[in-house]
Design a protein around this motif. Structure first.
Motif, PDB file in Angstrom:
ATOM      1  N   MET A   1       0.845  -1.197   0.000  1.00 56.98           N
ATOM      2  CA  MET A   1       0.000   0.000   0.000  1.00 56.98           C
ATOM      3  C   MET A   1       0.878   1.244   0.000  1.00 56.98           C
ATOM      4  O   MET A   1       1.919   1.287   0.654  1.00 56.98           O
ATOM      5  CB  MET A   1      -0.926   0.005   1.214  1.00 56.98           C
ATOM      6  CG  MET A   1      -1.860   1.220   1.280  1.00 56.98           C
ATOM      7  SD  MET A   1      -2.958   1.180   2.707  1.00 56.98           S
ATOM      8  CE  MET A   1      -4.001  -0.202   2.278  1.00 56.98           C
ATOM      9  N   SER A   2       0.446   2.271  -0.733  1.00 57.20           N
ATOM     10  CA  SER A   2       1.191   3.524  -0.800  1.00 57.20           C
ATOM     11  C   SER A   2       0.651   4.485   0.243  1.00 57.20           C
ATOM     12  O   SER A   2      -0.521   4.857   0.227  1.00 57.20           O
ATOM     13  CB  SER A   2       1.053   4.135  -2.201  1.00 57.20           C
ATOM     14  OG  SER A   2       1.463   3.227  -3.188  1.00 57.20           O
ATOM     15  N   ASP A   3       1.513   4.895   1.176  1.00 62.04           N
ATOM     16  CA  ASP A   3       1.094   5.796   2.242  1.00 62.04           C
ATOM     17  C   ASP A   3       1.791   7.150   2.179  1.00 62.04           C
ATOM     18  O   ASP A   3       1.578   7.988   3.038  1.00 62.04           O
ATOM     19  CB  ASP A   3       1.363   5.162   3.609  1.00 62.04           C
ATOM     20  CG  ASP A   3       0.478   3.955   3.854  1.00 62.04           C
ATOM     21  OD1 ASP A   3      -0.711   4.024   3.489  1.00 62.04           O
ATOM     22  OD2 ASP A   3       0.965   2.953   4.386  1.00 62.04           O
ATOM     23  N   ARG A   4       2.630   7.337   1.176  1.00 61.79           N
ATOM     24  CA  ARG A   4       3.299   8.619   0.988  1.00 61.79           C
ATOM     25  C   ARG A   4       3.301   8.948  -0.494  1.00 61.79           C
ATOM     26  O   ARG A   4       3.427   8.067  -1.344  1.00 61.79           O
ATOM     27  CB  ARG A   4       4.729   8.571   1.515  1.00 61.79           C
ATOM     28  CG  ARG A   4       5.455   9.914   1.398  1.00 61.79           C
ATOM     29  CD  ARG A   4       6.910   9.825   1.802  1.00 61.79           C
ATOM     30  NE  ARG A   4       7.074   9.528   3.210  1.00 61.79           N
ATOM     31  CZ  ARG A   4       8.182   9.803   3.900  1.00 61.79           C
ATOM     32  NH1 ARG A   4       9.224  10.369   3.295  1.00 61.79           N
ATOM     33  NH2 ARG A   4       8.282   9.488   5.172  1.00 61.79           N
ATOM     34  N   ALA A   5       3.128  10.221  -0.800  1.00 61.58           N
ATOM     35  CA  ALA A   5       3.116  10.664  -2.190  1.00 61.58           C
ATOM     36  C   ALA A   5       3.869  11.974  -2.309  1.00 61.58           C
ATOM     37  O   ALA A   5       4.058  12.704  -1.329  1.00 61.58           O
ATOM     38  CB  ALA A   5       1.682  10.828  -2.686  1.00 61.58           C
ATOM     39  N   TRP A   6       4.306  12.252  -3.525  1.00 58.86           N
ATOM     40  CA  TRP A   6       5.027  13.479  -3.826  1.00 58.86           C
ATOM     41  C   TRP A   6       4.351  14.170  -5.006  1.00 58.86           C
ATOM     42  O   TRP A   6       4.027  13.531  -6.005  1.00 58.86           O
ATOM     43  CB  TRP A   6       6.487  13.189  -4.154  1.00 58.86           C
ATOM     44  CG  TRP A   6       7.214  12.531  -3.019  1.00 58.86           C
ATOM     45  CD1 TRP A   6       7.377  11.195  -2.805  1.00 58.86           C
ATOM     46  CD2 TRP A   6       7.852  13.193  -1.927  1.00 58.86           C
ATOM     47  NE1 TRP A   6       8.076  10.968  -1.645  1.00 58.86           N
ATOM     48  CE2 TRP A   6       8.385  12.183  -1.084  1.00 58.86           C
ATOM     49  CE3 TRP A   6       8.038  14.529  -1.577  1.00 58.86           C
ATOM     50  CZ2 TRP A   6       9.084  12.472   0.084  1.00 58.86           C
ATOM     51  CZ3 TRP A   6       8.737  14.820  -0.411  1.00 58.86           C
ATOM     52  CH2 TRP A   6       9.248  13.809   0.394  1.00 58.86           C
ATOM     53  N   VAL A   7       4.143  15.472  -4.870  1.00 55.92           N
ATOM     54  CA  VAL A   7       3.473  16.249  -5.898  1.00 55.92           C
ATOM     55  C   VAL A   7       4.421  17.356  -6.339  1.00 55.92           C
ATOM     56  O   VAL A   7       4.781  18.243  -5.555  1.00 55.92           O
ATOM     57  CB  VAL A   7       2.149  16.838  -5.375  1.00 55.92           C
ATOM     58  CG1 VAL A   7       1.473  17.675  -6.459  1.00 55.92           C
ATOM     59  CG2 VAL A   7       1.218  15.713  -4.923  1.00 55.92           C
ATOM     60  N   ALA A 360       2.797  19.380 -12.111  1.00 56.33           N
ATOM     61  CA  ALA A 360       3.479  18.730 -13.233  1.00 56.33           C
ATOM     62  C   ALA A 360       3.491  17.222 -13.109  1.00 56.33           C
ATOM     63  O   ALA A 360       3.448  16.509 -14.119  1.00 56.33           O
ATOM     64  CB  ALA A 360       4.909  19.260 -13.346  1.00 56.33           C
ATOM     65  N   ALA A 361       3.589  16.712 -11.881  1.00 57.99           N
ATOM     66  CA  ALA A 361       3.722  15.262 -11.693  1.00 57.99           C
ATOM     67  C   ALA A 361       3.215  14.862 -10.316  1.00 57.99           C
ATOM     68  O   ALA A 361       3.381  15.607  -9.335  1.00 57.99           O
ATOM     69  CB  ALA A 361       5.168  14.826 -11.868  1.00 57.99           C
ATOM     70  N   VAL A 362       2.614  13.686 -10.259  1.00 57.42           N
ATOM     71  CA  VAL A 362       2.168  13.062  -9.021  1.00 57.42           C
ATOM     72  C   VAL A 362       2.795  11.680  -8.954  1.00 57.42           C
ATOM     73  O   VAL A 362       2.685  10.908  -9.911  1.00 57.42           O
ATOM     74  CB  VAL A 362       0.632  12.951  -8.968  1.00 57.42           C
ATOM     75  CG1 VAL A 362       0.204  12.116  -7.777  1.00 57.42           C
ATOM     76  CG2 VAL A 362      -0.010  14.339  -8.901  1.00 57.42           C
ATOM     77  N   VAL A 363       3.456  11.354  -7.834  1.00 58.89           N
ATOM     78  CA  VAL A 363       4.117  10.065  -7.706  1.00 58.89           C
ATOM     79  C   VAL A 363       3.783   9.457  -6.350  1.00 58.89           C
ATOM     80  O   VAL A 363       4.051  10.061  -5.304  1.00 58.89           O
ATOM     81  CB  VAL A 363       5.648  10.201  -7.843  1.00 58.89           C
ATOM     82  CG1 VAL A 363       6.302   8.823  -7.747  1.00 58.89           C
ATOM     83  CG2 VAL A 363       6.018  10.874  -9.151  1.00 58.89           C
ATOM     84  N   LEU A 364       3.196   8.271  -6.367  1.00 59.62           N
ATOM     85  CA  LEU A 364       2.962   7.507  -5.156  1.00 59.62           C
ATOM     86  C   LEU A 364       4.150   6.629  -4.863  1.00 59.62           C
ATOM     87  O   LEU A 364       4.615   5.897  -5.742  1.00 59.62           O
ATOM     88  CB  LEU A 364       1.710   6.647  -5.314  1.00 59.62           C
ATOM     89  CG  LEU A 364       0.371   7.387  -5.372  1.00 59.62           C
ATOM     90  CD1 LEU A 364      -0.681   6.518  -6.037  1.00 59.62           C
ATOM     91  CD2 LEU A 364      -0.077   7.792  -3.972  1.00 59.62           C
ATOM     92  N   GLU A 365       4.666   6.695  -3.633  1.00 60.48           N
ATOM     93  CA  GLU A 365       5.765   5.803  -3.275  1.00 60.48           C
ATOM     94  C   GLU A 365       5.275   4.366  -3.273  1.00 60.48           C
ATOM     95  O   GLU A 365       4.154   4.074  -2.846  1.00 60.48           O
ATOM     96  CB  GLU A 365       6.328   6.149  -1.890  1.00 60.48           C
ATOM     97  CG  GLU A 365       7.250   7.341  -1.896  1.00 60.48           C
ATOM     98  CD  GLU A 365       8.068   7.428  -0.609  1.00 60.48           C
ATOM     99  OE1 GLU A 365       7.924   6.544   0.258  1.00 60.48           O
ATOM    100  OE2 GLU A 365       8.860   8.373  -0.486  1.00 60.48           O
ATOM    101  N   ARG A 366       6.119   3.474  -3.750  1.00 59.70           N
ATOM    102  CA  ARG A 366       5.755   2.071  -3.771  1.00 59.70           C
ATOM    103  C   ARG A 366       5.974   1.475  -2.395  1.00 59.70           C
ATOM    104  O   ARG A 366       6.990   1.723  -1.731  1.00 59.70           O
ATOM    105  CB  ARG A 366       6.587   1.313  -4.810  1.00 59.70           C
ATOM    106  CG  ARG A 366       6.383   1.795  -6.249  1.00 59.70           C
ATOM    107  CD  ARG A 366       4.929   1.964  -6.609  1.00 59.70           C
ATOM    108  NE  ARG A 366       4.723   2.254  -8.014  1.00 59.70           N
ATOM    109  CZ  ARG A 366       4.042   3.295  -8.460  1.00 59.70           C
ATOM    110  NH1 ARG A 366       3.552   4.163  -7.612  1.00 59.70           N
ATOM    111  NH2 ARG A 366       3.855   3.462  -9.753  1.00 59.70           N
ATOM    112  N   GLY A 367       5.055   0.626  -1.962  1.00 59.64           N
ATOM    113  CA  GLY A 367       5.150   0.034  -0.646  1.00 59.64           C
ATOM    114  C   GLY A 367       6.161  -1.097  -0.593  1.00 59.64           C
ATOM    115  O   GLY A 367       6.646  -1.563  -1.591  1.00 59.64           O
TER     116      GLY A 367
END
Length: 367
Positions: A1-7, A360-367
């Motif tokens: 599950m991804s619990d952190r993201a970067w925008v 510009a970009a949305v990235v979900l960290e991989r669990g």
């Protein structure tokens, strides 16, 4: 599950954390500076740091890395082109405009840039090497600008089944220059893309592989031969790693858009963010929606719950939609600063913000 993201936005890098009641915005890094690409940390490659790219206008492009998941940063090298020969016969200036995408594979990092260069770093961004095989291909001079004056390389799909870098299979997408495949780690390249169709070209060139304005490529991690393409004038799917494509014709709302996210576990499932073509580039009827197919593109579901349905003029750009490793977590950001998330594959959406800088970009960290 991804619990952190970067925008990544025009005014900084926003960190998000998932709580019991949904996503919350946390610390902002590089406040005021345009962030164009993000490669988060990966538990499977602990020696590879997080890397972000900035586009600082007069000061040029910069890259920064973090060994502690964004708590502290240090500057690293940026991709650089060799000196441009006077007789290069090239309309494109050999000068980095921005890093458009960053992709990691084990300890290596790949970067796609404007103009359309492909770079590799084997030392966590301390140095970069231009992929000369692709750059020096004479057909590159036929590439054209899409949304930018210069052509750009925005999509890099690496086959995770290849442990030997010398045998790394990869597929890249160029706007406008089609799709290119390598089966030897970038030593040689083949222009692929049979079946892609460019309706904006004269009829005799509609299926010309090098004339295709590919907006985004996304491969299924569990079955990487399955690749989805959001094209300038349609949605396409390949089951042979991009060599041939099938156009999906029963797409509701609109087949125009920029973003696509592939389910990492299910090759039959992908998400899209449709828009009104071509010059308007806003949601159809000013009502925002996402699309999802669960059957390889034969049918699509229109997903609207939680998304604005009146006077909405948001556009999701190429890297503004991402799917988490669980295949259910989604995040989507717009060029007008709206950000949404879903925990159930897009059935319902949570509004995180409507007032961020352009995304510009949305990235979900991989669990």
């Amino acid at each position: 599950m991804s619990d952190r993201a970067w925008v990544a936005t025009r005014k900084g890098l926003f960190e998000l954390r998932r709580r019991a009641d949904g996503w919350r915005i946390g610390t902002v890094r590089f406040l005021g500076e345009p962030v164009t690409a993000v490669l988060p940390a990966d538990p499977a490659a602990p020696s590879r740091p997080m890397i972000v790219a900035l586009a600082l206008g007069h000061f040029g492009a910069k890259c920064h890395a973090s060994a502690d998941r964004g708590e502290s940063w240090y500057e690293v090298a940026v991709p650089a082109y060799p000196p441009q020969p006077a007789d290069a016969g090239d309309d494109v200036e050999w000068k980095l405009q921005q890093v458009w995408t960053l992709v990691g594979r084990n300890d290596e990092v790949w970067a796609g840039t404007l103009p359309g260069g492909l770079f590799r770093s084997r030392d966590a961004g301390q140095s970069w090497q231009l992929n000369e095989a692709l750059w020096n291909d004479p057909r590159r001079r036929e590439w054209m600008g899409g949304g930018y004056d210069a052509p750009g390389l925005h999509s890099i799909a690496l086959d995770p089944r290849d442990d030997d870098p010398a045998r790394q299979r990869m597929l890249v997408g160029v706007s406008t220059g089609g799709t290119w495949a390598s089966r030897d780690g970038g030593t040689s390249w083949t222009l692929v893309g049979k079946g892609l169709r460019a309706e904006y070209m004269p009829p005799q060139r509609a299926y010309d592989e090098i004339a295709q304005d590919v907006h985004r490529l996304a491969a299924c991690a569990a079955q990487p031969d399955t690749v989805w393409c959001q094209h300038h004038n349609g949605i396409f799917r390949s089951t042979d790693a991009g060599r041939t494509w099938r156009e999906l014709t029963d797409v509701p709302i609109s087949s125009f858009g920029f973003a696509v996210a592939a389910d990492p576990n299910d090759p039959q499932r992908a998400w899209f963010a449709p828009a009104a073509a071509d010059l308007r580039r806003v949601p159809v009827d000013a009502a925002f929606a996402a699309l999802r197919t669960d059957d390889g593109g034969r049918t699509f579901r229109v997903l609207r719950d939680g998304l604005p349905q009146s006077h909405c003029y948001d556009l999701v750009y190429r890297h503004g939609l991402d799917a988490g490793s669980d295949g259910r977590t989604l995040m989507m950001g717009s060029t007008t600063g709206s950000l949404w998330a879903s925990a159930d594959g897009g059935e319902h959406w949570q509004t995180i913000s409507t007032s961020l800088p352009p995304i510009a970009a949305v990235v979900l960290e991989r669990g």
